[in-house]
Every structure is written in C-alpha cells, then in structure tokens.
Scaffold this active site. Structure first.
Site, PDB file in Angstrom:
ATOM      1  N   GLU A   1      16.396  22.295 -50.561  1.00  0.00           N
ATOM      2  CA  GLU A   1      17.058  23.485 -51.120  1.00  0.00           C
ATOM      3  C   GLU A   1      18.336  23.825 -50.342  1.00  0.00           C
ATOM      4  O   GLU A   1      19.309  24.296 -50.914  1.00  0.00           O
ATOM      5  CB  GLU A   1      16.057  24.663 -51.137  1.00  0.00           C
ATOM      6  CG  GLU A   1      14.993  24.459 -52.210  1.00  0.00           C
ATOM      7  CD  GLU A   1      13.614  25.014 -51.893  1.00  0.00           C
ATOM      8  OE1 GLU A   1      13.488  25.866 -50.992  1.00  0.00           O
ATOM      9  OE2 GLU A   1      12.647  24.581 -52.553  1.00  0.00           O
TER      10      GLU A   1
ATOM     11  N   HIS B   1      16.086  20.951 -45.452  1.00  0.00           N
ATOM     12  CA  HIS B   1      15.257  21.120 -46.659  1.00  0.00           C
ATOM     13  C   HIS B   1      16.119  20.839 -47.892  1.00  0.00           C
ATOM     14  O   HIS B   1      17.310  21.166 -47.907  1.00  0.00           O
ATOM     15  CB  HIS B   1      14.687  22.535 -46.709  1.00  0.00           C
ATOM     16  CG  HIS B   1      13.617  22.666 -47.750  1.00  0.00           C
ATOM     17  ND1 HIS B   1      13.916  22.816 -49.080  1.00  0.00           N
ATOM     18  CD2 HIS B   1      12.268  22.599 -47.658  1.00  0.00           C
ATOM     19  CE1 HIS B   1      12.772  22.873 -49.760  1.00  0.00           C
ATOM     20  NE2 HIS B   1      11.766  22.742 -48.930  1.00  0.00           N
TER      21      HIS B   1
ATOM     22  N   GLY C   1       7.630  22.559 -55.907  1.00  0.00           N
ATOM     23  CA  GLY C   1       7.490  23.720 -56.777  1.00  0.00           C
ATOM     24  C   GLY C   1       7.275  23.392 -58.243  1.00  0.00           C
ATOM     25  O   GLY C   1       7.391  24.263 -59.108  1.00  0.00           O
TER      26      GLY C   1
ATOM     27  N   SER D   1       4.218  20.445 -53.887  1.00  0.00           N
ATOM     28  CA  SER D   1       3.049  20.835 -54.683  1.00  0.00           C
ATOM     29  C   SER D   1       1.731  20.413 -54.030  1.00  0.00           C
ATOM     30  O   SER D   1       0.784  20.005 -54.713  1.00  0.00           O
ATOM     31  CB  SER D   1       3.151  20.285 -56.110  1.00  0.00           C
ATOM     32  OG  SER D   1       4.302  20.809 -56.749  1.00  0.00           O
TER      33      SER D   1
ATOM     34  N   ASN E   1       5.995  26.766 -45.291  1.00  0.00           N
ATOM     35  CA  ASN E   1       7.392  27.189 -45.470  1.00  0.00           C
ATOM     36  C   ASN E   1       7.389  28.315 -46.499  1.00  0.00           C
ATOM     37  O   ASN E   1       7.244  28.076 -47.689  1.00  0.00           O
ATOM     38  CB  ASN E   1       8.215  25.992 -45.963  1.00  0.00           C
ATOM     39  CG  ASN E   1       9.644  26.368 -46.300  1.00  0.00           C
ATOM     40  OD1 ASN E   1      10.074  27.490 -46.028  1.00  0.00           O
ATOM     41  ND2 ASN E   1      10.380  25.447 -46.897  1.00  0.00           N
ATOM     42  N   TRP E   2       7.533  29.535 -45.987  1.00  0.00           N
ATOM     43  CA  TRP E   2       7.440  30.695 -46.884  1.00  0.00           C
ATOM     44  C   TRP E   2       8.679  30.834 -47.770  1.00  0.00           C
ATOM     45  O   TRP E   2       8.687  31.636 -48.693  1.00  0.00           O
ATOM     46  CB  TRP E   2       7.258  31.977 -46.069  1.00  0.00           C
ATOM     47  CG  TRP E   2       5.979  32.066 -45.286  1.00  0.00           C
ATOM     48  CD1 TRP E   2       4.958  31.133 -45.253  1.00  0.00           C
ATOM     49  CD2 TRP E   2       5.574  33.130 -44.419  1.00  0.00           C
ATOM     50  NE1 TRP E   2       3.954  31.569 -44.420  1.00  0.00           N
ATOM     51  CE2 TRP E   2       4.301  32.788 -43.893  1.00  0.00           C
ATOM     52  CE3 TRP E   2       6.149  34.336 -44.035  1.00  0.00           C
ATOM     53  CZ2 TRP E   2       3.613  33.615 -43.007  1.00  0.00           C
ATOM     54  CZ3 TRP E   2       5.472  35.162 -43.143  1.00  0.00           C
ATOM     55  CH2 TRP E   2       4.209  34.805 -42.647  1.00  0.00           C
ATOM     56  N   LYS E   3       9.729  30.105 -47.446  1.00  0.00           N
ATOM     57  CA  LYS E   3      11.002  30.207 -48.173  1.00  0.00           C
ATOM     58  C   LYS E   3      11.455  31.680 -48.216  1.00  0.00           C
ATOM     59  O   LYS E   3      11.164  32.427 -47.291  1.00  0.00           O
ATOM     60  CB  LYS E   3      10.873  29.582 -49.565  1.00  0.00           C
ATOM     61  CG  LYS E   3      10.322  28.146 -49.467  1.00  0.00           C
ATOM     62  CD  LYS E   3      10.452  27.349 -50.722  1.00  0.00           C
ATOM     63  CE  LYS E   3       9.867  25.955 -50.508  1.00  0.00           C
ATOM     64  NZ  LYS E   3      10.021  25.063 -51.660  1.00  0.00           N
TER      65      LYS E   3
ATOM     66  N   GLY F   1       4.823  24.811 -49.418  1.00  0.00           N
ATOM     67  CA  GLY F   1       5.604  25.925 -49.937  1.00  0.00           C
ATOM     68  C   GLY F   1       4.696  26.967 -50.567  1.00  0.00           C
ATOM     69  O   GLY F   1       4.068  27.773 -49.876  1.00  0.00           O
ATOM     70  N   GLY F   2       4.604  26.939 -51.884  1.00  0.00           N
ATOM     71  CA  GLY F   2       3.864  27.955 -52.642  1.00  0.00           C
ATOM     72  C   GLY F   2       2.486  28.273 -52.095  1.00  0.00           C
ATOM     73  O   GLY F   2       2.134  29.457 -51.934  1.00  0.00           O
TER      74      GLY F   2
ATOM     75  N   GLU G   1       9.696  15.023 -48.614  1.00  0.00           N
ATOM     76  CA  GLU G   1       9.471  15.934 -49.742  1.00  0.00           C
ATOM     77  C   GLU G   1      10.239  15.417 -50.954  1.00  0.00           C
ATOM     78  O   GLU G   1      11.449  15.669 -51.080  1.00  0.00           O
ATOM     79  CB  GLU G   1       9.971  17.337 -49.396  1.00  0.00           C
ATOM     80  CG  GLU G   1       9.291  17.966 -48.204  1.00  0.00           C
ATOM     81  CD  GLU G   1       9.367  19.492 -48.242  1.00  0.00           C
ATOM     82  OE1 GLU G   1       8.310  20.102 -48.375  1.00  0.00           O
ATOM     83  OE2 GLU G   1      10.461  20.052 -48.190  1.00  0.00           O
TER      84      GLU G   1
HETATM   85  P1  13P Z   1       5.837  23.577 -52.819  1.00  0.00           P
HETATM   86  O1  13P Z   1       4.614  23.354 -51.957  1.00  0.00           O
HETATM   87  O2  13P Z   1       5.919  24.958 -53.371  1.00  0.00           O
HETATM   88  O3  13P Z   1       5.991  22.505 -53.839  1.00  0.00           O
HETATM   89  O4  13P Z   1       7.099  23.455 -51.833  1.00  0.00           O
HETATM   90  C1  13P Z   1       7.188  22.392 -50.972  1.00  0.00           C
HETATM   91  C2  13P Z   1       8.291  22.649 -50.032  1.00  0.00           C
HETATM   92  O5  13P Z   1       9.450  22.652 -50.421  1.00  0.00           O
HETATM   93  C3  13P Z   1       7.961  22.919 -48.635  1.00  0.00           C
HETATM   94  O6  13P Z   1       9.084  22.896 -47.831  1.00  0.00           O
END
Ligand code: 13P
Length: 249
Positions: free
Chosen positions: A96, A94, A172, A212, A9-11, A233-234, A166
């Site tokens: 967010e 998600h 993050g 993470s 997930n590149w966000k 994510g990251g 999640e």
């Molecule tokens: P991180 O891997 O950056 O913690 O993010 C997880 C995430 O929200 C994937 O959707």
C-alpha cells in the site's frame, strides 16, 4: 532455528481508545508461546500501547518510517522516534505504501538502513500484483524487490531482517495464496537470499506470509517448511481471530 513470527498490521484502523482495547485484549490472551507476536499499530498509538503490554510476550511495531533521519520534514515520523516509544519492529515497503505513496525500492532501501541504524527490526514487504503473476513474472518481481530494497547490507545487518511475502492480489481480497503457492515463493525467496548471503543466513531468515490469512487457513499455510509466520491485516483487528492465527503454529 529461525523465529516464528505473527505480526498484526492494523493499517489505518482503530481510534486510540479502540486500539488500546484491542492491544489489552491480545495482551491478556498471550501466554508466552514460542511464537513472537508483534502489534503494528498506527504511529500515534505506539507509546500508549507500549505502556500496557507485557513486553516479555508481546512486541510493538510501526507500519512505516521516514526516509530521513530528522529535520524539516513536516508530518513524517523517524526511526528514532519510533524506537523511543518502545517499539522494536517497523514494516517497510508494504504494497500500500508502494502503490499509493509512490515508495520506490530506492526509498525503501534508505528506510531499511535507518531502521537498522536505530535498532528496529525491519519487516520488509515484497509481492507481485495479479497481472505479474499471470504473466509468470512473479518470481522476477520479487527478486528485484529484494535486490533493490535490501542493498549494501552487511551479513550481520541482513540477518536482522524479516521478510514478508504478500501477494498483492491476496491482500484484503479474501483470496489467499494456496499453501503450495506460498511455499513455492518462500522457497524461491530463501534460495535467492542464499545466493547473495549464503545458506546459513538464508536458513536463519524468517519469511512471513501475508494476504487474507485467517484462523481457518493459517494452520495449512504455517505447516510449510519455508513459511515462518504471518503478517496479518484484517484478522488482526479482532483479538480472537488474531490469537487463532498465533496459536495455529
Ligand atoms: P489482509 O490480511 O487484510 O489481507 O492484509 C494483509 C496485509 O496487507 C498485512 O500487511
């Protein structure tokens, strides 16, 4: 056997050019392994990324979709539009989106239905915040998200859904759930699905962990019997790290 899936997930990261570079980089390292690998890029990258990936080995997904089918909804992107780019997955719910854009379980239930209608596989996200875990409410929170976000689905439609657990406190933050915490929750989720849809569908549902996740901890998380992959994510913004997670199975 249920599917093993690692989705990035590149966000809201990468320009179109950087995103294409990243997708190309991942694409050259994919060798058609047993894991389904999905890149969830920003909307505007989708059709370009779609042209450069080997679709036998790499799948494309969006990070959200509208809760309306089409019409006068300025700035929104529909499930049909996503599908038309060549994408086959969509992240829905998600944390967010829930926290910053007020997406309720009711809205998410509509999105899930539209995604299924347009033959996109929903990656439905659930997870508790830290205060809920500390109050020992985390199991209830997640069950409510499942009950209210995935409503009125036929067995056939439910079996098309991928779940991503999640924990919000792990997203993050560098603070990953321990393999035991992940397994405990994934088992609770699977048992809850079994209560509603039966053991066979529960056993076939892929439940991903997100928060993470990185090459150094992915192996320990993925060895758990109920952890079927990751939503990353990251670490998905770096092709080597992302592939390190893909190959952790
Ligand atoms: P991180 O891997 O950056 O913690 O993010 C997880 C995430 O929200 C994937 O959707």
């Amino acid at each position: 056997m249920r599917k093993h899936i690692v989705a990035g997930n590149w966000k809201m990261n990468t320009t179109l050019q950087k995103g294409l570079e990243l997708a190309k980089n991942v694409n050259t390292q994919i060798s058609g392994n047993d894991v389904i690998v999905v890149l969830c890029s920003p909307f505007i990258h989708l059709s370009e990324v779609s042209k450069i990936i080997n679709k036998d080995a790499l799948f494309l997904g969006a990070q959200n979709c509208a809760d309306k089918e089409n019409g006068a909804y300025t700035g929104e992107v529909s499930a049909a539009m996503i599908k038309s780019t060549g994408a086959s997955y969509v992240i829905i719910g998600h944390s967010e989106r829930r926290a910053y854009y007020g997406e309720t379980n009711e809205i998410l239930a509509t999105k899930v239905k539209l995604a299924l209608q347009y033959e996109l596989t929903p990656i439905f996200c659930i997870g508790e915040v830290l205060e809920e875990r500390e109050a020992e409410e985390h199991f209830n929170v997640v069950k409510t998200q499942l009950n209210e976000g995935l409503v009125d689905l036929s067995d056939e439609n439910f079996s098309k859904i991928v779940i991503a657990y999640e924990p919000v406190w792990a997203i993050g933050t560098g603070k990953t759930a321990t393999p035991d915490q992940a397994q405990e929750m994934h088992k609770i989720i699977r048992d809850h699905i079994a209560d509603s849809y039966g053991q066979k569908i529960a056993e076939g549902t892929s439940i991903l962990y997100g928060g993470s996740c990185k090459p150094s901890n992915a192996g320990d998380l993925f060895t758990n019997p109920d952890v079927d992959g990751g939503l990353i994510g990251g670490a998905s913004l770096n092709a080597e790290d992302f592939m390190g997670i893909v190959t952790a199975f």
